[in-house]
Enzyme design. Structure first.
Site, PDB file in Angstrom:
ATOM      1  CG  ASP A  46      67.389  41.338  29.968  1.00 44.60           C
ATOM      2  OD1 ASP A  46      68.216  40.592  29.330  1.00 44.60           O
ATOM      3  OD2 ASP A  46      66.819  40.530  30.609  1.00 44.60           O
ATOM      4  CE1 TYR A 177      69.376  35.517  28.876  1.00 42.52           C
ATOM      5  CE2 TYR A 177      70.389  33.479  28.351  1.00 42.52           C
ATOM      6  CZ  TYR A 177      70.237  34.911  28.778  1.00 42.52           C
ATOM      7  OH  TYR A 177      70.927  35.200  27.455  1.00 42.52           O
ATOM      8  CG  LEU A 198      64.998  41.419  36.908  1.00 44.58           C
ATOM      9  CD1 LEU A 198      64.960  40.028  37.522  1.00 44.58           C
ATOM     10  CD2 LEU A 198      65.968  40.666  35.034  1.00 44.58           C
TER      11      LEU A 198
END
Length: 311
Positions: A46, A177, A198
């Site tokens: 992401d 995820y 993250l």
């Protein structure tokens, strides 16, 4: 004109993806910096995420499936008490709740997310529904049907806590995820949660000690042949061998004549004590890696993926 030896460039670049750009943006930048066409990443991160993004160069792109299917390790910072539309800090806050769980309750809750679990992919994801990525529906305020996906959380560890911010380390299978784990964990504890930061630490057996930053690669673009060749020489020194992607597969070393047939797409008879399944092909005394084959029950090597066609 690009010299022939540069057309044969192949291997893996372990890129340290910076925050704020997509994985596809990274691929475009690599293509631009090194004047290459055949470049691909091996599993999206992401925009909010940083860390290991293996980039396949040249014929190594044929082996990308082995990294797509491999385990990953992440370190995540989660904020509890706040839920967002995207399950991370890039989204809109949709709910705030009081955090009142104890440390022991939190540690016990982690056990619910260990092992094989089912996840509902977030609407803000690249998974497609009727050929359209889910995030395009989400941006229009739509929610569409999604199938639960089975993933394997091999280990989820508590690292530290700072007020409502909790740090975790997660070792998981492909397709997991992390945003969904954090969101579901927050819902299980009754307060909501979202990802603040993250970082991917590991893909397959690759170590984060080999990471290369995008800034390190960047140089002013100058379209002279000398510059192009020099920048490609720099890339060659940074690349890990394609062989490293499939180092876990058993090796089958062949003679020149045997390898030649496989390179031309022919199966060959090969007597071995190898178990049936995928094998890694090398050639000659130098054991040059040239592809992947299937070793079947009848004792035949069947070419599956040939990445070196030199004959």
């Amino acid at each position: 004109m690009i010299p022939y030896e540069y057309k044969k460039i192949q291997g893996i670049l372990l890129l340290d993806k910076p925050k704020g750009i997509t994985s596809n943006d990274v691929v475009k930048k690599i293509k631009s910096i090194f004047f290459l066409n055949k470049v691909g990443h091996t599993g999206s991160l992401d925009p909010i995420a940083t860390g290991m993004l293996p980039i396949c160069i040249g014929r190594a792109t044929k082996l990308s499936q082995f990294l797509l299917n491999s385990d990953k390790v992440y370190e995540v910072e989660a904020c509890f008490g706040v839920s967002t539309s995207t399950y991370d800090s890039d989204g809109i806050i949709i709910c705030k709740r009081i955090v009142n769980f104890t440390h022991d309750q939190f540690l016990n809750s982690l056990n619910k997310f260990n092992g094989k679990i089912y996840q509902l992919p977030p609407m803000y994801s690249a998974i497609k529904y009727n050929g359209i990525p889910l995030y395009k529906y989400a941006r229009k305020g739509l929610t569409v049907f999604r199938k639960f996906r089975k993933v394997n959380i091999r280990k989820i560890l508590f690292l530290k806590k700072n007020k409502n911010f909790i740090f975790l380390k997660i070792h998981c299978s492909k397709g997991t995820y992390i945003r969904t784990i954090v969101h579901d964990l927050g819902e299980y504890l009754g307060c909501g949660a979202h990802v603040v930061s993250l970082r991917r630490l590991k893909v397959s057996s690759y170590s984060s000690s080999n990471l290369i930053s995008l800034d390190f690669l960047k140089k002013p673009i100058n379209n002279t042949d000398v510059y192009i060749n020099n920048i490609r020489e720099k890339l060659i020194k940074l690349l890990l061998p394609s062989n490293s992607i499939v180092s876990f597969l058993p090796e089958v070393n062949l003679s020149y004549n045997q390898s030649l047939k496989l390179k031309y797409g022919q199966s060959i008879n090969y007597i071995s004590n190898h178990n049936q399944g995928l094998v890694r092909l090398t050639e000659g005394n130098k054991k040059n890696f040239f592809g992947i084959a299937i070793y079947n029950i009848k004792g035949f090597l069947i070419p599956k993926c040939i990445i070196d066609i030199t004959v």
